[in-house]
Design an enzyme around this catalytic site. Structure first.
Site, PDB file in Angstrom:
ATOM      1  N   PHE A 277       0.855  -1.196   0.000  1.00  0.00           N
ATOM      2  CA  PHE A 277       0.000   0.000   0.000  1.00  0.00           C
ATOM      3  C   PHE A 277       0.886   1.239   0.000  1.00  0.00           C
ATOM      4  O   PHE A 277       1.791   1.362   0.826  1.00  0.00           O
ATOM      5  CB  PHE A 277      -0.913   0.028   1.228  1.00  0.00           C
ATOM      6  CG  PHE A 277      -1.845   1.223   1.236  1.00  0.00           C
ATOM      7  CD1 PHE A 277      -3.072   1.173   0.592  1.00  0.00           C
ATOM      8  CD2 PHE A 277      -1.468   2.412   1.861  1.00  0.00           C
ATOM      9  CE1 PHE A 277      -3.918   2.285   0.567  1.00  0.00           C
ATOM     10  CE2 PHE A 277      -2.301   3.527   1.835  1.00  0.00           C
ATOM     11  CZ  PHE A 277      -3.533   3.456   1.190  1.00  0.00           C
TER      12      PHE A 277
ATOM     13  N   LYS B  69       2.759   9.849   8.309  1.00  0.00           N
ATOM     14  CA  LYS B  69       2.010   9.418   9.506  1.00  0.00           C
ATOM     15  C   LYS B  69       2.474   9.989  10.853  1.00  0.00           C
ATOM     16  O   LYS B  69       1.953  11.004  11.273  1.00  0.00           O
ATOM     17  CB  LYS B  69       1.910   7.893   9.521  1.00  0.00           C
ATOM     18  CG  LYS B  69       0.966   7.398   8.417  1.00  0.00           C
ATOM     19  CD  LYS B  69       0.372   6.044   8.690  1.00  0.00           C
ATOM     20  CE  LYS B  69      -0.815   5.776   7.797  1.00  0.00           C
ATOM     21  NZ  LYS B  69      -0.521   5.149   6.507  1.00  0.00           N
TER      22      LYS B  69
ATOM     23  N   ASP C  51       9.237   2.666   1.493  1.00  0.00           N
ATOM     24  CA  ASP C  51       8.080   3.378   2.033  1.00  0.00           C
ATOM     25  C   ASP C  51       7.971   3.105   3.532  1.00  0.00           C
ATOM     26  O   ASP C  51       7.538   2.035   3.961  1.00  0.00           O
ATOM     27  CB  ASP C  51       6.813   2.927   1.290  1.00  0.00           C
ATOM     28  CG  ASP C  51       5.574   3.695   1.746  1.00  0.00           C
ATOM     29  OD1 ASP C  51       5.635   4.361   2.799  1.00  0.00           O
ATOM     30  OD2 ASP C  51       4.537   3.615   1.047  1.00  0.00           O
TER      31      ASP C  51
END
Ligand SMILES: *Cc1c(COP(=O)(O)O)cnc(C)c1O
Length: 384
Positions: free
Chosen positions: A132, A246, A217
């Site tokens: 993702f 995040k 990532d």
């Protein structure tokens, strides 16, 4: 029905399935709804609130900066930006020497895609099945789940997928036009699948030998979540680019694409209005300082080990496997996760899914052992 819920439903173009709770307050690892019910938070807003909700250090820094300067265009130098960049690079893995600041994870990935194309003069990308990377068209092109992609075709040309942790498949997927390989060190949304060190080392060499940019990532794994500042440290590799967001601003929206010396982009080729604004930078500085002062990497490790030790004492007939690194926790179930999440909500514990059958927990790294005990007791009961 709750008036707030009604109001929001009336005006929000809803893209998320909702839980039937109106959250109004947070403190540390606790959340409160509008009726005053208190929850233990094992989601942290999807791995965002690592330094805890309503962190006083962060609140103070934001207040001070809001009174001083909120915005500053990228065409000027700025004190907070300079300091935030220095701080970010100081905690980043070796080899990450510069950073581009933006506002979210998907933008950080979008940037890495553009930079890889610019630097290599090639176009193709390979990412992993179950990976993702975000919802904007470039990042979405690297995201595996068909449900997220199917209605938005055609996406960006030249993206392909290979099984995670399988070097032979990756090696045979590269072509003369492969600009970048995009991988999570631990797959978050895809079910907490932990990257294999040997695999990543081979991928590093494959990229070196073929002028391919290795993009790691770390949007979900970064900032102490896995027991190291970045999960890349477990892999013993130097990425060409690393995407983060995040937990980076403790909840304030901010992201970055960290770059090695290989990445040279002339001015004018890329940009953002809000990215790296002074307020966001003050949040980054306060958040990283808090992580360093409170050794949240070590804490995540200790608390993850504590959780595993406690939960291992129970017979859990509904559980197939527990995968854990620091406080990044995946519990693979033999059944669907949604009813379990609802049962945990009834018991005032907020947790997350990762796919249909994995229960994911990303609690704030400031969670107490007492709270972990309560979570474990309830999990043991729900999963027995
Ligand atoms: C959440 C996430 C993203 C997307 O970040 P947004 O800020 O939601 O755009 C990308 N990659 C990974 C690994 C993520 O967990």
């Amino acid at each position: 029905m709750s008036a707030i819920k009604e109001l929001q439903q009336k005006y929000e173009l809803e893209v998320f399935p909702k839980r039937d709770v109106v959250l109004v307050k947070g403190k540390g690892a606790h959340l409160w709804d509008e009726e005053g019910n208190e929850y233990i938070d094992c989601a942290a807003g999807i791995g965002v609130a690592s330094i805890g909700h309503a962190n006083p250090k962060l609140a103070e820094a934001l207040k001070k900066q809001a009174d001083t300067l909120i915005t500053c265009p990228g065409t000027f130098y700025n004190d907070m930006k300079a300091k935030a960049l220095e701080k970010l690079i100081s905690v980043a893995p070796e080899g990450m020497t510069k950073a581009y600041l933006c506002n979210s994870g998907t933008e950080a990935v979008e940037t890495a895609i553009k930079f890889a194309r610019y630097v290599t003069k090639k176009k193709g990308f390979i990412s992993a099945m179950k990976g993702f990377h975000g919802r904007t068209l470039g990042a979405l092109s690297a995201t595996y789940k068909m449900e997220y992609r199917e209605d938005f075709m055609p996406l960006i040309e030249g993206f392909s997928f290979v099984p995670y942790n399988n070097f032979e498949k990756l090696e045979s997927a590269i072509t003369e036009d492969t600009a970048g390989i995009i991988l999570e060190p631990i797959q978050g949304e895809g079910g907490i699948n932990i990257g294999d060190k040997e695999y990543f080392q081979k991928v590093r060499k494959l990229c070196d030998d073929n002028n391919i940019m290795l993009i790691i990532d770390e949007i979900q794994t970064g900032f102490c979540r896995t027991g190291k500042f970045f999960a890349t440290e477990y892999l013993g590799i130097k990425p060409d680019m690393m995407t983060v967001a995040k937990a980076m601003g403790g909840g304030f929206p901010v992201g970055a694409t960290l770059c090695s010396d290989k990445i040279q982009i002339p001015p004018g080729k890329h940009g953002t209005t809000f990215g790296g604004n002074a307020l966001a930078c003050s949040a980054v500085i306060a958040s990283i300082d808090f992580m360093l002062e409170n050794k949240l990497d070590k804490k995540a490790n200790e608390l993850g080990a504590y959780f595993l030790e406690k939960i291992s004492k129970y017979e859990l007939s509904k559980v197939r496997e527990i995968r854990i690194k620091g406080l990044m926790i995946g519990i693979e179930l033999k059944e669907k996760v949604q009813p379990i999440l609802q049962e945990l909500m009834n018991r005032k514990i907020v947790a997350l899914p990762a796919g249909n059958t994995v229960l994911r927990m990303l609690p704030p790294l400031v969670i107490s052992k007492e709270d972990i005990d309560i979570v474990v007791e309830n999990l043991a009961d729900v999963l027995k």
